[in-house]
Design a protein around this motif. Structure first.
Motif, PDB file in Angstrom:
ATOM      1  N   LEU A 230      24.893  23.915  78.957  1.00  0.00           N
ATOM      2  CA  LEU A 230      25.138  23.059  80.123  1.00  0.00           C
ATOM      3  C   LEU A 230      23.901  22.895  81.005  1.00  0.00           C
ATOM      4  N   MET A 231      23.061  23.918  81.043  1.00  0.00           N
ATOM      5  CA  MET A 231      21.948  23.920  82.010  1.00  0.00           C
ATOM      6  C   MET A 231      20.568  23.898  81.351  1.00  0.00           C
ATOM      7  N   GLY A 232      20.512  24.078  80.032  1.00  0.00           N
ATOM      8  CA  GLY A 232      19.230  24.069  79.317  1.00  0.00           C
ATOM      9  C   GLY A 232      18.284  25.130  79.845  1.00  0.00           C
ATOM     10  N   ASP A 233      16.999  24.776  79.903  1.00  0.00           N
ATOM     11  CA  ASP A 233      15.966  25.719  80.321  1.00  0.00           C
ATOM     12  C   ASP A 233      16.031  26.084  81.799  1.00  0.00           C
ATOM     13  N   ARG A 234      16.936  25.442  82.529  1.00  0.00           N
ATOM     14  CA  ARG A 234      17.074  25.828  83.944  1.00  0.00           C
ATOM     15  C   ARG A 234      17.568  27.273  84.063  1.00  0.00           C
ATOM     16  N   LEU A 235      18.228  27.771  83.009  1.00  0.00           N
ATOM     17  CA  LEU A 235      18.675  29.167  83.040  1.00  0.00           C
ATOM     18  C   LEU A 235      17.455  30.052  82.806  1.00  0.00           C
ATOM     19  N   THR A 236      16.973  30.697  83.880  1.00  0.00           N
ATOM     20  CA  THR A 236      15.717  31.452  83.765  1.00  0.00           C
ATOM     21  C   THR A 236      15.939  32.950  83.613  1.00  0.00           C
ATOM     22  N   ALA A 237      17.065  33.463  84.096  1.00  0.00           N
ATOM     23  CA  ALA A 237      17.330  34.905  83.939  1.00  0.00           C
ATOM     24  C   ALA A 237      18.805  35.102  83.665  1.00  0.00           C
ATOM     25  N   PHE A 238      19.102  36.097  82.827  1.00  0.00           N
ATOM     26  CA  PHE A 238      20.499  36.370  82.467  1.00  0.00           C
ATOM     27  C   PHE A 238      20.602  37.858  82.164  1.00  0.00           C
ATOM     28  N   GLU A 239      20.950  38.621  83.199  1.00  0.00           N
ATOM     29  CA  GLU A 239      20.912  40.080  83.125  1.00  0.00           C
ATOM     30  C   GLU A 239      22.333  40.643  83.071  1.00  0.00           C
ATOM     31  N   LEU A 240      22.560  41.539  82.131  1.00  0.00           N
ATOM     32  CA  LEU A 240      23.864  42.204  82.018  1.00  0.00           C
ATOM     33  C   LEU A 240      23.849  43.495  82.832  1.00  0.00           C
ATOM     34  N   ILE A 241      24.932  43.738  83.564  1.00  0.00           N
ATOM     35  CA  ILE A 241      25.036  44.964  84.376  1.00  0.00           C
ATOM     36  C   ILE A 241      26.450  45.509  84.212  1.00  0.00           C
ATOM     37  N   SER A 242      26.563  46.750  83.737  1.00  0.00           N
ATOM     38  CA  SER A 242      27.919  47.297  83.573  1.00  0.00           C
ATOM     39  C   SER A 242      28.434  47.774  84.926  1.00  0.00           C
ATOM     40  N   ARG A 243      29.745  47.876  85.026  1.00  0.00           N
ATOM     41  CA  ARG A 243      30.345  48.392  86.267  1.00  0.00           C
ATOM     42  C   ARG A 243      29.826  49.806  86.559  1.00  0.00           C
ATOM     43  N   VAL A 244      29.615  50.569  85.483  1.00  0.00           N
ATOM     44  CA  VAL A 244      29.095  51.937  85.659  1.00  0.00           C
ATOM     45  C   VAL A 244      27.752  51.886  86.389  1.00  0.00           C
ATOM     46  N   CYS A 245      26.901  50.927  86.015  1.00  0.00           N
ATOM     47  CA  CYS A 245      25.594  50.800  86.687  1.00  0.00           C
ATOM     48  C   CYS A 245      25.769  50.349  88.133  1.00  0.00           C
ATOM     49  N   LEU A 246      26.684  49.390  88.369  1.00  0.00           N
ATOM     50  CA  LEU A 246      26.910  48.935  89.751  1.00  0.00           C
ATOM     51  C   LEU A 246      27.401  50.106  90.605  1.00  0.00           C
ATOM     52  N   ASP A 247      28.316  50.909  90.065  1.00  0.00           N
ATOM     53  CA  ASP A 247      28.800  52.085  90.822  1.00  0.00           C
ATOM     54  C   ASP A 247      27.641  53.035  91.130  1.00  0.00           C
ATOM     55  N   ALA A 248      26.743  53.228  90.154  1.00  0.00           N
ATOM     56  CA  ALA A 248      25.601  54.135  90.373  1.00  0.00           C
ATOM     57  C   ALA A 248      24.696  53.586  91.479  1.00  0.00           C
ATOM     58  N   VAL A 249      24.508  52.267  91.508  1.00  0.00           N
ATOM     59  CA  VAL A 249      23.664  51.646  92.547  1.00  0.00           C
ATOM     60  C   VAL A 249      24.304  51.845  93.920  1.00  0.00           C
ATOM     61  N   ILE A 250      25.612  51.595  94.005  1.00  0.00           N
ATOM     62  CA  ILE A 250      26.297  51.721  95.309  1.00  0.00           C
ATOM     63  C   ILE A 250      26.305  53.199  95.759  1.00  0.00           C
ATOM     64  N   HIS A 251      26.412  54.114  94.788  1.00  0.00           N
ATOM     65  CA  HIS A 251      26.363  55.551  95.116  1.00  0.00           C
ATOM     66  C   HIS A 251      24.973  55.922  95.648  1.00  0.00           C
ATOM     67  N   CYS A 252      23.934  55.321  95.020  1.00  0.00           N
ATOM     68  CA  CYS A 252      22.538  55.619  95.395  1.00  0.00           C
ATOM     69  C   CYS A 252      22.196  54.995  96.749  1.00  0.00           C
ATOM     70  N   LYS A 253      22.665  53.761  96.965  1.00  0.00           N
ATOM     71  CA  LYS A 253      22.383  53.069  98.240  1.00  0.00           C
ATOM     72  C   LYS A 253      23.699  52.514  98.783  1.00  0.00           C
ATOM     73  N   PRO A 254      24.439  53.339  99.536  1.00  0.00           N
ATOM     74  CA  PRO A 254      25.778  52.927  99.978  1.00  0.00           C
ATOM     75  C   PRO A 254      25.791  51.658 100.833  1.00  0.00           C
ATOM     76  N   SER A 255      24.624  51.263 101.384  1.00  0.00           N
ATOM     77  CA  SER A 255      24.621  50.037 102.205  1.00  0.00           C
ATOM     78  C   SER A 255      24.729  48.778 101.331  1.00  0.00           C
ATOM     79  N   ILE A 256      24.559  48.922 100.030  1.00  0.00           N
ATOM     80  CA  ILE A 256      24.646  47.741  99.146  1.00  0.00           C
ATOM     81  C   ILE A 256      26.120  47.381  98.935  1.00  0.00           C
ATOM     82  N   PRO A 257      26.512  46.143  99.309  1.00  0.00           N
ATOM     83  CA  PRO A 257      27.926  45.782  99.133  1.00  0.00           C
ATOM     84  C   PRO A 257      28.220  45.331  97.701  1.00  0.00           C
TER      85      PRO A 257
END
Ligand code: FAD
Ligand code: MLT
Ligand code: ZN
Length: 475
Positions: free
Chosen positions: A253-280
């Protein structure tokens, strides 16, 4: 390998000879001065050397290398020392110096009409991004270590990062190189040409060689048009399978306009929020997997935003995505990216892997790998994230608590074997973007064909017959 020259100079005389080339203040030997150069960012690798030498010009690098060649002293090149495989740390297997390129930090020229800039190896990546920006251009290499890694290190590791999907690896961003060869001669290959078929393309021998072929002192880098519009999206998906389907859909749908596509598991998001609780948490509700996607274009912001919104509505209707939050400002976009950039420090201690497989095999890599690991190490946790637009996963393995993770790290070889077996089954690579360094030197021997290993060794011997460049790394 030819026999190594024997030292003529006593150690103190060698240090004095180095000082006469670069100045005494740039030959470091005191414990506190050398400490930051002798251990890596993660404190996994540590070593020592005769000295840390900090030349200030290509000519000084050449003189230091020539002196080391005469004396049979090996050289460990070092740039920002953010590497993750121990490539910039001495191994102790030879008498070594660390040669830091950080004082070679001039931007020699910027040519916006040729879309190039010529820079020295010790320039910090972020400084180069800023210089390109100031000239109305984009230098698209981008990674979480960009505030401290240096372009010489990026070139020598063929760094990847978050812009590879659109712009390629570091190798794809280079037109020319200047290199000090292991005998101290300077090869000036600083061509700013997009077409030059005059024989072997020598620069590619040095890019990704992790300092085993020579010392990169400068490079001609490609610049690109600066996008005038961008959309950053935090997207929830049900599974890795849905993530790769979303990638295909958005590229359609977007061709080369898609410049980044990063996968993040919920486990990683939880680790980030645990590390920096100010991150919503960017979305309401918990979802197992997330994608951080960036779309960029020329033209008006509202045009890209409207097109992106239509694409996300279509993907929602097709059932490819569960929910999406679109950044409404540059500040919100930065906040979403800071979640991604915090992942490495949020799960600092674990058994790290940096693997790639064909994009279509990403779901199998995750599911089959974790299933095999669970059988061997019940209760383990996969901190999985990465650049899945390039088929590259950071497949980090820990346990629920730090003590158990440390115990697992003692069994890292067994963990590696399980992950590497799945990588092999899927036709992948055990080092997608971080390189081989000291860490994967033994592992690649078992996984590359004898023909490939022999060719690599012959190229190395042709350039560095005495094995003085970064011994104990790669080969
Ligand atoms: P160093 O660590 O100093 O050196 C790396 C290797 O290059 C060593 O083998 C060294 O001997 C050699 N070398 C250095 N300079 C020269 C030279 N001038 N000539 C010859 N050889 C030289 N990497 C990625 O690819 N993608 C990522 O997304 C990414 N994210 C990261 C995030 C964090 C938080 C951290 C800490 C690291 C990350 N890395 C990533 C790894 C690292 O940043 C890259 O490998 C980077 O390219 C290394 O650059 P450096 O200047 O720190 O090099
Ligand atoms: C990243 O993508 O953040 C890096 O390659 C660093 C890492 O794997 O920790
Ligand atoms: Zn990465």
């Amino acid at each position: 390998m030819a026999s190594v020259p024997q030292p003529d100079l006593a150690p103190q005389a060698f240090i004095q000879a180095l000082a006469s080339v670069v100045g005494a203040q740039y030959v470091l030997t005191a414990k506190d001065d050398v400490a930051p150069y002798y251990t890596d960012w993660r404190h996994v690798f540590a070593g020592t050397g005769i000295a840390v030498v900090r030349p200030g010009s290509t000519e000084e690098v050449a003189k230091v290398v020539a002196l080391c060649a005469t004396e049979g002293i090996a050289i460990v090149p070092q740039a920002g020392n953010t590497g993750l495989v121990g490539g910039s740390i001495p191994t102790g297997m030879r008498k070594e110096i660390v040669l830091s390129v950080s004082r070679l930090n001039r931007i020699r020229s910027v040519d916006p009409l040729n879309d190039t800039m010529t820079v020295e190896a010790g320039c910090v990546l972020q400084t180069l991004q800023e210089a390109a920006d100031a000239a109305g251009r984009l230098f698209p290499l981008s990674l979480a270590a960009e505030g401290s890694c240096q372009i010489g290190g990026n070139l020598s590791t063929n760094a990847g990062g978050v812009g590879v999907l659109r712009y390629g690896n570091t190798r794809d961003l280079v037109l020319g190189l200047e290199v000090v060869l292991p005998d101290g001669r300077i090869w000036n290959g600083l061509k700013a040409l997009r077409k030059d078929n005059t024989g072997y393309d020598l620069k590619h021998l040095f890019i990704g060689a992790e300092g085993t072929m020579g010392i990169i002192t400068a490079a001609v880098l490609k610049l690109f048009p600066k996008p005038s519009s961008s959309t950053t999206a935090w997207i929830a998906v049900e599974s890795p399978q849905k993530a790769v389907e979303l990638l295909a859909a958005l590229r359609g749908l977007m061709g080369d306009r898609l410049t980044a596509f990063e996968l993040i598991s919920r486990v990683c998001l939880d680790a980030v929020i645990h590390c920096k609780p100010s991150i919503p948490d960017p979305l309401p509700g918990r979802h197992p997997w997330y994608i951080l996607a960036e779309l960029t274009d020329g033209g008006k912001q509202e045009d890209l935003a409207a097109r992106a919104e239509a694409a996300f509505i279509e993907c929602t209707e097709r059932g490819t995505l569960l929910d999406v939050a679109l950044a409404q400002s540059e500040g919100q976009a930065k906040a979403l990216w800071s979640i991604r950039e915090t992942i490495p420090e949020a799960q600092f201690t674990n058994v790290k892997h940096d693997v790639s497989v064909p994009i279509s095999s990403i779901p199998r890599m995750i599911e089959e790998g974790l299933a095999d690991l669970q059988k061997a190490f019940p209760g383990l946790v996969g901190y999985i994230f990465g650049h899945i637009g390039d088929g590259n996963l950071h497949y980090n393995i820990g346990m629920a608590d730090e003590e158990a993770t440390r115990a697992l790290m003692d069994k890292r070889k067994a963990v590696n074997e399980i992950v590497y077996a799945v990588v092999a089954k899927l036709g992948g690579s055990i080092s997608a973007e971080h390189g081989v360094g000291q860490q994967k030197r033994e592992a690649i021997k078992l996984r590359k064909s004898p023909v490939e290993m022999e060719l690599m060794q012959r190229v190395k011997d042709a350039l560095d017959p005495h094995g003085l460049m970064n011994p104990g790394k790669v080969l």
